[in-house]
Scaffold this motif. Structure first.
Motif, PDB file in Angstrom:
ATOM      1  N   MET A   1       1.361  -1.240   0.302  1.00  0.00           N
ATOM      2  CA  MET A   1      -0.114   0.084   0.091  1.00  0.00           C
ATOM      3  C   MET A   1       0.596   1.191   0.132  1.00  0.00           C
ATOM      4  N   PRO A   2       0.468   1.716  -1.260  1.00  0.00           N
ATOM      5  CA  PRO A   2       2.116   2.950  -1.037  1.00  0.00           C
ATOM      6  C   PRO A   2       1.322   4.441  -0.695  1.00  0.00           C
ATOM      7  N   LEU A   3       1.318   4.356   0.612  1.00  0.00           N
ATOM      8  CA  LEU A   3       0.912   5.872   1.372  1.00  0.00           C
ATOM      9  C   LEU A   3       1.831   6.048   1.595  1.00  0.00           C
ATOM     10  N   HIS A   4       1.892   7.227   1.044  1.00  0.00           N
ATOM     11  CA  HIS A   4       2.894   7.871   1.645  1.00  0.00           C
ATOM     12  C   HIS A   4       3.895   8.441   2.552  1.00  0.00           C
ATOM     13  N   SER A   5       2.171   9.387   3.363  1.00  0.00           N
ATOM     14  CA  SER A   5       2.565  10.425   4.691  1.00  0.00           C
ATOM     15  C   SER A   5       0.761  10.863   5.139  1.00  0.00           C
ATOM     16  N   ILE A   6       0.757  10.708   6.388  1.00  0.00           N
ATOM     17  CA  ILE A   6       0.098  11.181   6.683  1.00  0.00           C
ATOM     18  C   ILE A   6      -0.130  12.363   8.585  1.00  0.00           C
ATOM     19  N   GLN A   7       0.554  13.933   7.774  1.00  0.00           N
ATOM     20  CA  GLN A   7       0.536  14.639   8.656  1.00  0.00           C
ATOM     21  C   GLN A   7      -1.129  15.204   9.815  1.00  0.00           C
ATOM     22  N   ARG A   8      -0.876  15.589  10.590  1.00  0.00           N
ATOM     23  CA  ARG A   8      -1.752  15.740  11.395  1.00  0.00           C
ATOM     24  C   ARG A   8      -1.629  17.670  11.249  1.00  0.00           C
ATOM     25  N   LEU A   9      -2.422  19.017  10.576  1.00  0.00           N
ATOM     26  CA  LEU A   9      -2.712  19.689  10.862  1.00  0.00           C
ATOM     27  C   LEU A   9      -2.540  20.285  11.730  1.00  0.00           C
ATOM     28  N   CYS A  10      -3.535  19.583  12.808  1.00  0.00           N
ATOM     29  CA  CYS A  10      -4.502  21.056  13.731  1.00  0.00           C
ATOM     30  C   CYS A  10      -5.284  19.494  13.815  1.00  0.00           C
ATOM     31  N   PRO A  11      -5.565  19.320  15.759  1.00  0.00           N
ATOM     32  CA  PRO A  11      -6.484  18.372  16.122  1.00  0.00           C
ATOM     33  C   PRO A  11      -7.481  17.789  15.169  1.00  0.00           C
ATOM     34  N   THR A  12      -8.071  19.031  14.484  1.00  0.00           N
ATOM     35  CA  THR A  12      -9.355  18.818  13.417  1.00  0.00           C
ATOM     36  C   THR A  12      -9.312  18.269  11.974  1.00  0.00           C
ATOM     37  N   PRO A 215      10.749  14.984  -5.932  1.00  0.00           N
ATOM     38  CA  PRO A 215      11.220  15.661  -7.309  1.00  0.00           C
ATOM     39  C   PRO A 215      10.101  16.297  -9.084  1.00  0.00           C
ATOM     40  N   GLY A 216       9.893  17.302  -8.819  1.00  0.00           N
ATOM     41  CA  GLY A 216       9.191  17.643  -9.820  1.00  0.00           C
ATOM     42  C   GLY A 216       7.347  18.018  -9.755  1.00  0.00           C
ATOM     43  N   TYR A 217       7.532  17.968  -8.326  1.00  0.00           N
ATOM     44  CA  TYR A 217       5.773  17.738  -7.749  1.00  0.00           C
ATOM     45  C   TYR A 217       5.927  19.397  -6.778  1.00  0.00           C
ATOM     46  N   VAL A 218       4.733  19.870  -6.951  1.00  0.00           N
ATOM     47  CA  VAL A 218       4.412  21.221  -5.993  1.00  0.00           C
ATOM     48  C   VAL A 218       3.448  20.861  -4.938  1.00  0.00           C
ATOM     49  N   LEU A 219       2.887  20.905  -3.775  1.00  0.00           N
ATOM     50  CA  LEU A 219       2.052  20.624  -3.159  1.00  0.00           C
ATOM     51  C   LEU A 219       2.157  21.516  -2.358  1.00  0.00           C
ATOM     52  N   THR A 220       0.795  22.162  -2.294  1.00  0.00           N
ATOM     53  CA  THR A 220       0.160  23.399  -1.675  1.00  0.00           C
ATOM     54  C   THR A 220      -1.077  23.397  -0.899  1.00  0.00           C
ATOM     55  N   TYR A 221      -1.660  23.385   0.274  1.00  0.00           N
ATOM     56  CA  TYR A 221      -2.739  23.812   0.807  1.00  0.00           C
ATOM     57  C   TYR A 221      -3.191  24.754   1.701  1.00  0.00           C
ATOM     58  N   CYS A 222      -4.569  24.880   2.427  1.00  0.00           N
ATOM     59  CA  CYS A 222      -4.639  25.862   3.179  1.00  0.00           C
ATOM     60  C   CYS A 222      -6.449  25.152   3.911  1.00  0.00           C
ATOM     61  N   TYR A 223      -6.084  24.773   4.724  1.00  0.00           N
ATOM     62  CA  TYR A 223      -7.037  24.767   6.473  1.00  0.00           C
ATOM     63  C   TYR A 223      -7.480  26.038   7.202  1.00  0.00           C
ATOM     64  N   GLU A 224      -9.017  25.593   7.221  1.00  0.00           N
ATOM     65  CA  GLU A 224      -9.040  27.166   8.063  1.00  0.00           C
ATOM     66  C   GLU A 224     -10.196  26.736   9.129  1.00  0.00           C
ATOM     67  N   PRO A 225     -10.148  25.777  10.376  1.00  0.00           N
ATOM     68  CA  PRO A 225     -10.984  25.454  11.711  1.00  0.00           C
ATOM     69  C   PRO A 225     -12.152  26.704  11.479  1.00  0.00           C
ATOM     70  N   ALA A 226     -12.834  25.885  11.073  1.00  0.00           N
ATOM     71  CA  ALA A 226     -14.480  26.335  11.856  1.00  0.00           C
ATOM     72  C   ALA A 226     -14.530  27.377  13.125  1.00  0.00           C
ATOM     73  N   GLY A 227     -14.688  28.566  12.922  1.00  0.00           N
ATOM     74  CA  GLY A 227     -15.279  29.626  14.168  1.00  0.00           C
ATOM     75  C   GLY A 227     -13.741  30.710  13.633  1.00  0.00           C
TER      76      GLY A 227
END
Length: 227
Positions: A1-12, A215-227
Motif C-alpha cells: 500500500m503506497p501511502l506516503h504520509s499522514i500529517q496532522r495539521l491540527c486536532p481537527t 522531485p518534479g512536484y509541488v504541493l499546496t494546501y490551506c485549512y481553516e477551522p470553523a469559527g
C-alpha cells in the motif's frame, strides 16, 4: 500500500499523500464498498485517470481512520454538480479536498472548517498561461524572483496555490487574477504564501502552505477551522 504520509495539521484536520504505483484493478481490490463506487467512476476516464480517481478514494478512506468518530464503511466520497468532493454518510461538518497529478494524490480531511489542497507536476504550462491567472503585480514579482532560479517550479507553485485557495472558497465563477490574490513571499523548498480572497464584495486573508513532496512536484494546501 503506497501511502506516503499522514500529517496532522491540527486536532481537527489531517493531510495525506499517496504515491500512486498501482493499477486500477489493484486499487479496486482494496477499495471499501467498491459496488457503491463503480457507478461513480467517470465513464470517460482512461486507465491513468481511473487509477488517480481510485487512489483518491483509497487515501480518503485511510484518513477516515484518523477520526474514530467516523464509520469508514458507511462513508462514500461523492462529487457535487461542480465536481467538488463531499462525504455521503458523514456529518455535514466533515469536509474533504482531493487532488492528483502524475504519480501523486493528496487529500485533506477535516472535522469542520474549510480546506483546499492541490498537487501539481512541474511543467512550463503555468508559465505560458501566467497572464490568464496572475494579476499584474503578481506577475511582476514572479519575474523578479525567478531571474536566477527555476521558473517552471515557481509558476507551477503560483498556479497550485491559487487552485488550493479556489477549492477552499468553494464558489464557482471565481476569476483567478482578480479574486485569488497572492502576496509577495521569498520562495523556498517549503513555506507559506500570504493570500487574499475577494468574494461577495469582501476581502479575507489566508495563508497557503507549500512544499515539494517529491522531485518534479509541488504541493499546496490551506485549512481553516470553523469559527
Amino acid at each position: 500500500m503506497p501511502l506516503h504520509s499522514i500529517q496532522r495539521l491540527c486536532p481537527t484536520a489531517v493531510l495525506g499523500l499517496w504515491h500512486l504505483t498501482e493499477t486500477p484493478a489493484e486499487l479496486w481490490a482494496e477499495l471499501p464498498n467498491p459496488t457503491a463506487y463503480q457507478p461513480l467512476l467517470p465513464a470517460t476516464a482512461d486507465a491513468k485517470r481511473q487509477a488517480q480517481w481510485l487512489a483518491g478514494r483509497r487515501l480518503a478512506h485511510r484518513l477516515f481512520g484518523e477520526f474514530p468518530e467516523l464509520s469508514p464503511s458507511e462513508v462514500l466520497v461523492q462529487n457535487d454538480a461542480t465536481g467538488r468532493p463531499w462525504l455521503a454518510g458523514a456529518s455535514t461538518e466533515t469536509v474533504v479536498s482531493l487532488s492528483h497529478s502524475g504519480e501523486w494524490v493528496a487529500a485533506v480531511l477535516a472535522r469542520g472548517g474549510r480546506a483546499g489542497v492541490d498537487v501539481e507536476f512541474i511543467r512550463d504550462k503555468a508559465q505560458r498561461l501566467a497572464g490568464k491567472f496572475l494579476a499584474e503585480s503578481e506577475w511582476e514579482h514572479a519575474r523578479a524572483v525567478t531571474a536566477d532560479s527555476a521558473t517552471e517550479t515557481h509558476y507551477t507553485l503560483l498556479w497550485s496555490a491559487k487552485e488550493a485557495l479556489y477549492k477552499l472558497a468553494a464558489q464557482r465563477g471565481i476569476i483567478f487574477r482578480q479574486q485569488l490574490l497572492l502576496h509577495e513571499f521569498s520562495p523556498q523548498t517549503s513555506g507559506e504564501i500570504p493570500a487574499t480572497l475577494v468574494l461577495h464584495g469582501a476581502q479575507t486573508r489566508h495563508r497557503i502552505c507549500y512544499t515539494q513532496p517529491a522531485p518534479g512536484y509541488v504541493l499546496t494546501y490551506c485549512y481553516e477551522p470553523a469559527g
